[in-house]
Design a protein around this motif. Sequence first.
Motif, PDB file in Angstrom:
ATOM      1  N   LYS A  34       0.631  -1.175   0.177  1.00 27.85           N
ATOM      2  CA  LYS A  34       0.288  -0.105  -0.092  1.00 27.85           C
ATOM      3  C   LYS A  34       0.910   1.211  -0.140  1.00 27.85           C
ATOM      4  O   LYS A  34       1.926   1.170   0.347  1.00 27.85           O
ATOM      5  N   PRO A  35       0.312   2.411  -0.596  1.00 29.42           N
ATOM      6  CA  PRO A  35       1.124   3.541  -0.572  1.00 29.42           C
ATOM      7  C   PRO A  35       1.560   4.114   1.045  1.00 29.42           C
ATOM      8  O   PRO A  35       0.590   3.920   1.757  1.00 29.42           O
ATOM      9  N   SER A  36       2.682   4.617   0.943  1.00 35.23           N
ATOM     10  CA  SER A  36       3.122   5.597   2.109  1.00 35.23           C
ATOM     11  C   SER A  36       3.356   7.079   1.513  1.00 35.23           C
ATOM     12  O   SER A  36       3.535   7.139   0.681  1.00 35.23           O
ATOM     13  N   PRO A  37       3.559   7.895   2.561  1.00 34.51           N
ATOM     14  CA  PRO A  37       3.419   9.164   2.132  1.00 34.51           C
ATOM     15  C   PRO A  37       4.741   9.450   1.148  1.00 34.51           C
ATOM     16  O   PRO A  37       4.515  10.320   0.207  1.00 34.51           O
ATOM     17  N   PRO A  38       5.988   8.882   1.182  1.00 29.88           N
ATOM     18  CA  PRO A  38       6.939   9.219   0.422  1.00 29.88           C
ATOM     19  C   PRO A  38       6.725   8.847  -1.176  1.00 29.88           C
ATOM     20  O   PRO A  38       7.179   9.188  -2.247  1.00 29.88           O
ATOM     21  N   ASP A  39       5.729   7.943  -1.223  1.00 36.81           N
ATOM     22  CA  ASP A  39       5.401   7.547  -2.351  1.00 36.81           C
ATOM     23  C   ASP A  39       4.557   8.536  -3.403  1.00 36.81           C
ATOM     24  O   ASP A  39       4.580   8.367  -4.628  1.00 36.81           O
ATOM     25  N   ILE A  40       4.116   9.558  -2.756  1.00 37.11           N
ATOM     26  CA  ILE A  40       3.462  10.667  -3.341  1.00 37.11           C
ATOM     27  C   ILE A  40       4.468  11.522  -3.960  1.00 37.11           C
ATOM     28  O   ILE A  40       4.228  11.860  -5.366  1.00 37.11           O
ATOM     29  N   HIS A  41       5.676  11.591  -3.761  1.00 39.76           N
ATOM     30  CA  HIS A  41       6.605  12.315  -4.507  1.00 39.76           C
ATOM     31  C   HIS A  41       6.930  11.459  -5.601  1.00 39.76           C
ATOM     32  O   HIS A  41       7.005  11.964  -7.055  1.00 39.76           O
ATOM     33  N   ARG A  42       7.238  10.204  -5.714  1.00 36.37           N
ATOM     34  CA  ARG A  42       7.355   9.282  -7.079  1.00 36.37           C
ATOM     35  C   ARG A  42       5.923   9.463  -8.008  1.00 36.37           C
ATOM     36  O   ARG A  42       6.266   9.636  -8.908  1.00 36.37           O
ATOM     37  N   ALA A  43       4.819   9.496  -7.370  1.00 35.22           N
ATOM     38  CA  ALA A  43       3.861   9.575  -8.092  1.00 35.22           C
ATOM     39  C   ALA A  43       3.618  10.860  -8.998  1.00 35.22           C
ATOM     40  O   ALA A  43       3.538  11.199 -10.032  1.00 35.22           O
ATOM     41  N   VAL A  44       4.168  12.069  -8.354  1.00 36.72           N
ATOM     42  CA  VAL A  44       4.163  13.341  -8.747  1.00 36.72           C
ATOM     43  C   VAL A  44       5.305  13.321  -9.730  1.00 36.72           C
ATOM     44  O   VAL A  44       4.971  13.939 -10.943  1.00 36.72           O
ATOM     45  N   ARG A  45       6.211  12.854  -9.689  1.00 40.63           N
ATOM     46  CA  ARG A  45       7.381  12.627 -10.581  1.00 40.63           C
ATOM     47  C   ARG A  45       7.135  12.036 -12.164  1.00 40.63           C
ATOM     48  O   ARG A  45       7.339  12.432 -13.152  1.00 40.63           O
ATOM     49  N   LEU A  46       6.319  10.859 -11.481  1.00 36.23           N
ATOM     50  CA  LEU A  46       5.941  10.147 -12.773  1.00 36.23           C
ATOM     51  C   LEU A  46       4.885  10.982 -13.519  1.00 36.23           C
ATOM     52  O   LEU A  46       4.653  11.043 -14.807  1.00 36.23           O
ATOM     53  N   ALA A  47       3.861  11.748 -12.871  1.00 33.28           N
ATOM     54  CA  ALA A  47       2.726  12.460 -13.515  1.00 33.28           C
ATOM     55  C   ALA A  47       3.457  13.581 -14.305  1.00 33.28           C
ATOM     56  O   ALA A  47       2.960  13.758 -15.470  1.00 33.28           O
TER      57      ALA A  47
END
Length: 314
Positions: A278-291
């Motif tokens: 499941k996602p954790s807060p640091p994964d948001i940065h990776r998602a933004v980078r991918l976006a």
Amino acid sequence: MGRGTALGMALGVVLDAAVGDPRRGHPVALFGRAAGALERKLYGDARGRGVAHVLICVGSAAALGVAAEWATRRRPVARAVVTAAATWAVLGGTTLGREGRTLAGALESGDLAAARRRLPHLVGRDPSGLSAAEMARAVVESVAENTSDAAVAPLLWGAVAGVPGLLAYRAVNTLDAMIGHRSPRYARFGWAAARLDDAANLAPARLTGLLAAACAPVAGGSPARAAAVLWRDGHRHPSPNAGRCEASFAGALGLTLGGRNVYAGRVEHRPEMGDGRKPSPPDIHRAVRLARAVSVSAAALAVATRALIAGRAG
């Protein structure tokens, strides 16, 4: 004129990256207020009234785009300026990334109260009882879905139909956000807005899924794994479009998305997509980078497509 449109789209993308959305007086907000005023005059618990509302709102936006292109038909510099302004007005990728990073910072610092206050800027679910991990999942899912709505879709429609396509798409998507949800008030009146938004996003959502798979390495992922999850899970979401984006992001990030969501007291159980944790807060940065990578790729494709169309026409 087609080359002016292509140049204008490129300039609009750069402008959005540089300044994002203004805090006040955004053209989309002005459109939303006008659409709300029209709703107060037309509203009735009937699909026909909703169809009329959508036709007037979207038709007016498209007509404005047609008028702008007609007025600049012999003025390539003016066409580029008008297209740049329209492109900037309809794009929201930069602001999406900023919101995601802001929420990631609040969650990583342990300030759940701040994160709960900020979460409604991105998602419609009730934040009051969400844990940090649940909010992280909500943000990653929103970034995935809104990468299509805020960047890929308007760029695709701009490539196909120029300024009228840019403005008409943003009108459709804004109306869906305003009245396209399932509620007693909008079950019938909002039907046309929701269905038109579904149709307008069929191709963009699938392009978003493919681009997210191709760009997976920027987030430490595998294109093959992302494509496999997209193919296997993309159709499982209740939305005909959101699942393609979320499944591809899940595969690219090595996460599992989906699960229990609460919307104003209404509980929905979404199918899980992906094979990872499941996602954790640091994964948001990776998602933004991918976006961001997906948005840049979509912009390059859109500008190249518009230039190719201009070359063939000229």
